[in-house]
Design a protein around this motif. Structure first.
Motif, PDB file in Angstrom:
ATOM      1  N   SER A   1      12.539 -18.393  19.369  1.00  0.00           N
ATOM      2  CA  SER A   1      13.564 -17.958  18.422  1.00  0.00           C
ATOM      3  C   SER A   1      14.829 -17.491  19.148  1.00  0.00           C
ATOM      4  O   SER A   1      15.929 -17.636  18.626  1.00  0.00           O
ATOM      5  N   LEU A   2      14.665 -16.969  20.350  1.00  0.00           N
ATOM      6  CA  LEU A   2      15.825 -16.562  21.145  1.00  0.00           C
ATOM      7  C   LEU A   2      16.663 -17.775  21.536  1.00  0.00           C
ATOM      8  O   LEU A   2      17.894 -17.752  21.425  1.00  0.00           O
TER       9      LEU A   2
ATOM     10  N   SER B   1       3.331 -11.281  20.899  1.00  0.00           N
ATOM     11  CA  SER B   1       4.443 -11.985  20.259  1.00  0.00           C
ATOM     12  C   SER B   1       5.423 -12.600  21.248  1.00  0.00           C
ATOM     13  O   SER B   1       6.499 -13.007  20.865  1.00  0.00           O
ATOM     14  N   GLN B   2       5.113 -12.688  22.491  1.00  0.00           N
ATOM     15  CA  GLN B   2       6.052 -13.156  23.505  1.00  0.00           C
ATOM     16  C   GLN B   2       6.370 -14.633  23.340  1.00  0.00           C
ATOM     17  O   GLN B   2       7.514 -15.034  23.467  1.00  0.00           O
ATOM     18  N   SER B   3       5.424 -15.472  23.039  1.00  0.00           N
ATOM     19  CA  SER B   3       5.674 -16.911  22.942  1.00  0.00           C
ATOM     20  C   SER B   3       6.575 -17.245  21.746  1.00  0.00           C
ATOM     21  O   SER B   3       7.430 -18.099  21.839  1.00  0.00           O
ATOM     22  N   GLY B   4       6.439 -16.591  20.634  1.00  0.00           N
ATOM     23  CA  GLY B   4       7.258 -16.849  19.463  1.00  0.00           C
ATOM     24  C   GLY B   4       8.671 -16.326  19.606  1.00  0.00           C
ATOM     25  O   GLY B   4       9.617 -16.918  19.122  1.00  0.00           O
ATOM     26  N   SER B   5       8.856 -15.219  20.273  1.00  0.00           N
ATOM     27  CA  SER B   5      10.185 -14.628  20.403  1.00  0.00           C
ATOM     28  C   SER B   5      11.059 -15.427  21.360  1.00  0.00           C
ATOM     29  O   SER B   5      12.268 -15.480  21.178  1.00  0.00           O
ATOM     30  N   PHE B   6      10.487 -16.072  22.363  1.00  0.00           N
ATOM     31  CA  PHE B   6      11.285 -16.865  23.310  1.00  0.00           C
ATOM     32  C   PHE B   6      11.886 -18.079  22.612  1.00  0.00           C
ATOM     33  O   PHE B   6      13.052 -18.400  22.802  1.00  0.00           O
TER      34      PHE B   6
ATOM     35  N   PRO C   1       3.880  -6.723  23.862  1.00  0.00           N
ATOM     36  CA  PRO C   1       4.653  -7.917  24.183  1.00  0.00           C
ATOM     37  C   PRO C   1       3.801  -9.165  24.362  1.00  0.00           C
ATOM     38  O   PRO C   1       4.244 -10.271  24.077  1.00  0.00           O
TER      39      PRO C   1
ATOM     40  N   THR D   1      18.525 -19.047  18.484  1.00  0.00           N
ATOM     41  CA  THR D   1      19.628 -18.147  18.156  1.00  0.00           C
ATOM     42  C   THR D   1      20.813 -18.365  19.080  1.00  0.00           C
ATOM     43  O   THR D   1      21.962 -18.425  18.626  1.00  0.00           O
TER      44      THR D   1
END
Length: 120
Positions: free
Chosen positions: A21-22, A14-19, A11, A25
């Motif tokens: 994109s969340l 890739s944590q900074s990129g997924s937040f 985690p 979305t």
């Protein structure tokens, strides 16, 4: 064999990129719901309220139960429909589904009738 170090390290990478994109979305989902569900429903409700407020004596209406009648009298929360020569029924305003427009019916009937073909 222990998977604990692998699960803890994944985690962080890739944590900074997924937040980000969340968030995008969620904003897109809210936008889709607004334009496809909420906005059309509000528009339809305003048209219905406008139609119910404009009811007057002599209007031909159809109730949500399918009863056709002519408005005999209009009260604050109810209307009285004349459905036959001697039969009058009282309905809540919210029970009116639509107002039948006789001019629109005439135009629809005329458009269904094809013009006569000329003989040669």
């Amino acid at each position: 064999m222990s998977f604990l170090p692998i699960l803890q390290a994944a985690p962080n990478a890739s944590q900074s990129g997924s937040f980000g994109s969340l968030i995008i979305t969620v904003v897109l989902m809210i936008g889709i719901f607004y334009f496809f569900l909420i906005r059309p429903q509000n528009k339809k409700q305003k048209e219905m309220e406008k139609m119910l407020a404009a009811l007057k004596k002599g209007d031909k209406v159809v109730t949500i139960g399918g009863i056709h009648g002519v408005v005999s009298s209009v009260k604050e929360k109810t209307i009285v429909l004349k459905v036959d020569d001697n039969a009058k029924l009282e309905f809540n305003r919210s029970a009116i589904a639509s107002v039948v427009n006789p001019e629109a019916e005439k135009k629809a009937d005329e458009s269904k009738v094809e013009p006569a073909k000329s003989k040669k």
